[in-house]
Design a protein around this motif. Sequence first.
Motif, PDB file in Angstrom:
ATOM      1  N   UNK A 169     -19.132  33.722  64.876  1.00 30.54           N
ATOM      2  CA  UNK A 169     -18.048  33.058  64.153  1.00 30.54           C
ATOM      3  C   UNK A 169     -16.945  34.078  63.867  1.00 30.54           C
ATOM      4  N   UNK A 170     -15.720  33.626  63.943  1.00 28.89           N
ATOM      5  CA  UNK A 170     -14.596  34.550  63.782  1.00 28.89           C
ATOM      6  C   UNK A 170     -13.493  33.858  62.991  1.00 28.89           C
ATOM      7  N   UNK A 171     -13.390  34.226  61.723  1.00 33.77           N
ATOM      8  CA  UNK A 171     -12.395  33.570  60.870  1.00 33.77           C
ATOM      9  C   UNK A 171     -11.094  34.363  60.800  1.00 33.77           C
ATOM     10  N   UNK A 172     -11.025  35.492  61.523  1.00 36.01           N
ATOM     11  CA  UNK A 172      -9.879  36.383  61.302  1.00 36.01           C
ATOM     12  C   UNK A 172      -8.528  35.696  61.467  1.00 36.01           C
ATOM     13  N   UNK A 173      -8.352  34.999  62.616  1.00 36.59           N
ATOM     14  CA  UNK A 173      -7.044  34.386  62.864  1.00 36.59           C
ATOM     15  C   UNK A 173      -6.741  33.275  61.873  1.00 36.59           C
ATOM     16  N   UNK A 174      -7.747  32.435  61.641  1.00 40.06           N
ATOM     17  CA  UNK A 174      -7.532  31.297  60.731  1.00 40.06           C
ATOM     18  C   UNK A 174      -7.260  31.792  59.310  1.00 40.06           C
ATOM     19  N   UNK A 175      -7.941  32.860  58.915  1.00 43.56           N
ATOM     20  CA  UNK A 175      -7.756  33.408  57.574  1.00 43.56           C
ATOM     21  C   UNK A 175      -6.355  34.007  57.439  1.00 43.56           C
ATOM     22  N   UNK A 176      -5.935  34.719  58.475  1.00 43.06           N
ATOM     23  CA  UNK A 176      -4.608  35.336  58.472  1.00 43.06           C
ATOM     24  C   UNK A 176      -3.518  34.257  58.375  1.00 43.06           C
ATOM     25  N   UNK A 177      -3.710  33.172  59.132  1.00 49.12           N
ATOM     26  CA  UNK A 177      -2.731  32.072  59.106  1.00 49.12           C
ATOM     27  C   UNK A 177      -2.684  31.428  57.726  1.00 49.12           C
ATOM     28  N   UNK A 178      -3.835  31.266  57.112  1.00 51.50           N
ATOM     29  CA  UNK A 178      -3.917  30.665  55.769  1.00 51.50           C
ATOM     30  C   UNK A 178      -3.165  31.519  54.743  1.00 51.50           C
ATOM     31  N   UNK A 179      -3.453  32.810  54.736  1.00 53.99           N
ATOM     32  CA  UNK A 179      -2.831  33.690  53.742  1.00 53.99           C
ATOM     33  C   UNK A 179      -1.318  33.794  53.982  1.00 53.99           C
ATOM     34  N   UNK A 180      -0.934  33.877  55.259  1.00 59.00           N
ATOM     35  CA  UNK A 180       0.510  33.941  55.569  1.00 59.00           C
ATOM     36  C   UNK A 180       1.206  32.665  55.091  1.00 59.00           C
ATOM     37  N   UNK A 181       0.546  31.520  55.297  1.00 60.24           N
ATOM     38  CA  UNK A 181       1.162  30.242  54.916  1.00 60.24           C
ATOM     39  C   UNK A 181       1.400  30.160  53.408  1.00 60.24           C
ATOM     40  N   UNK A 182       0.354  30.481  52.629  1.00 58.97           N
ATOM     41  CA  UNK A 182       0.507  30.286  51.186  1.00 58.97           C
ATOM     42  C   UNK A 182       1.453  31.319  50.558  1.00 58.97           C
ATOM     43  N   UNK A 183       1.541  32.505  51.164  1.00 59.28           N
ATOM     44  CA  UNK A 183       2.403  33.539  50.573  1.00 59.28           C
ATOM     45  C   UNK A 183       3.825  33.504  51.107  1.00 59.28           C
ATOM     46  N   UNK A 184       3.970  33.212  52.389  1.00 60.53           N
ATOM     47  CA  UNK A 184       5.289  33.357  53.020  1.00 60.53           C
ATOM     48  C   UNK A 184       5.958  32.047  53.385  1.00 60.53           C
ATOM     49  N   UNK A 185       5.179  30.967  53.471  1.00 62.51           N
ATOM     50  CA  UNK A 185       5.752  29.682  53.865  1.00 62.51           C
ATOM     51  C   UNK A 185       6.505  29.025  52.715  1.00 62.51           C
ATOM     52  N   UNK A 186       6.998  27.812  52.990  1.00 62.97           N
ATOM     53  CA  UNK A 186       7.731  27.072  51.963  1.00 62.97           C
ATOM     54  C   UNK A 186       6.797  26.636  50.845  1.00 62.97           C
ATOM     55  N   UNK A 187       7.347  26.622  49.639  1.00 69.39           N
ATOM     56  CA  UNK A 187       6.565  26.160  48.499  1.00 69.39           C
ATOM     57  C   UNK A 187       7.496  25.871  47.347  1.00 69.39           C
ATOM     58  N   UNK A 188       6.967  25.310  46.266  1.00 71.10           N
ATOM     59  CA  UNK A 188       7.808  25.048  45.099  1.00 71.10           C
ATOM     60  C   UNK A 188       7.698  26.171  44.071  1.00 71.10           C
ATOM     61  N   UNK A 189       6.610  26.924  44.092  1.00 73.86           N
ATOM     62  CA  UNK A 189       6.572  28.165  43.306  1.00 73.86           C
ATOM     63  C   UNK A 189       7.307  29.229  44.137  1.00 73.86           C
TER      64      UNK A 189
END
Lengths: 193, 102
Positions: B2-22
Amino acid sequence: MRLAILDSGHGFGAKVLFAIIRAVSRQPTPEVVKLIMYRPDFFGAHMKAVTHEAMRGPSAWSVGDRELMAAFVSKINACEFCVKTHSAVSARAYRDQAKVSAALSDPDTAAIEEPLRATLGLLGKLTRENAVSADDMRAALAAGASRQQIEDALAVCFAFNTMNRLADAFGFFVPGPEAFEAGAKFLLARGYR
Amino acid sequence: MSDIRQARKALVARILEGEGVASHAQRRAAFDNAAIAESLSTLIEKVASHAHTVTDADIAATRASGLSEDQIFEIVVCAALGQATRQYDTALAALDAAIGKG
């Protein structure tokens, strides 16, 4: 659920899905599903991908082992919703409720394989203390867990240290045992996608 | 394996760098469990360190400080992922050290 948006702020498609879940399972929609389906582009869709890979991706650990790890981490974090969810899936995967109960109450004395026992100990320490040392890793390796097995277990640990916090911070409703049985059946058949 | 590296990286990038209301700064501070407005620090610290002690009053206090439910949703997600990420990175480093010394 402490945020009204997570309870009822979903779009029409999600609300239709929740109605289907309630009709098919004859149980309330699990609050974790409501969380994952709320603004899925922000969190849920990505978290599902991580969790499915960790829990159902190729691994030397069985599905029962990984669900037990999830339940064990959840127990250390005192997350009742997640302990009940994943101990039910593990028991169903192993076809052995007694093994899951024994491992959760004391992995040191439970009748489980040494690599699994050592790995549960490692995940327990990491979850409790937020750190583990190279010596802790050497102990797990010496007990027979491979490097890849430890990495796979750390992926499970990551997913549940995230989800436990969210379940407790958002205040997931904890339903009766029938709901967790229905959930376990679904998660065993379909995984986390 | 099992390899979560890419999916984990995408998740963290999304919540920190993507659009949001905070704001990006609020999300980053929550992820890092770093110094932030006092109205938020209690909730973030609880989510990171002992989430099972979060109460209705903690969420209500954060709402009363002027944050929307969507902002709280994002900030709590970031706080949870930040703590899980620190654990994960620390453990992988320990594993590397154990194998390296061998």
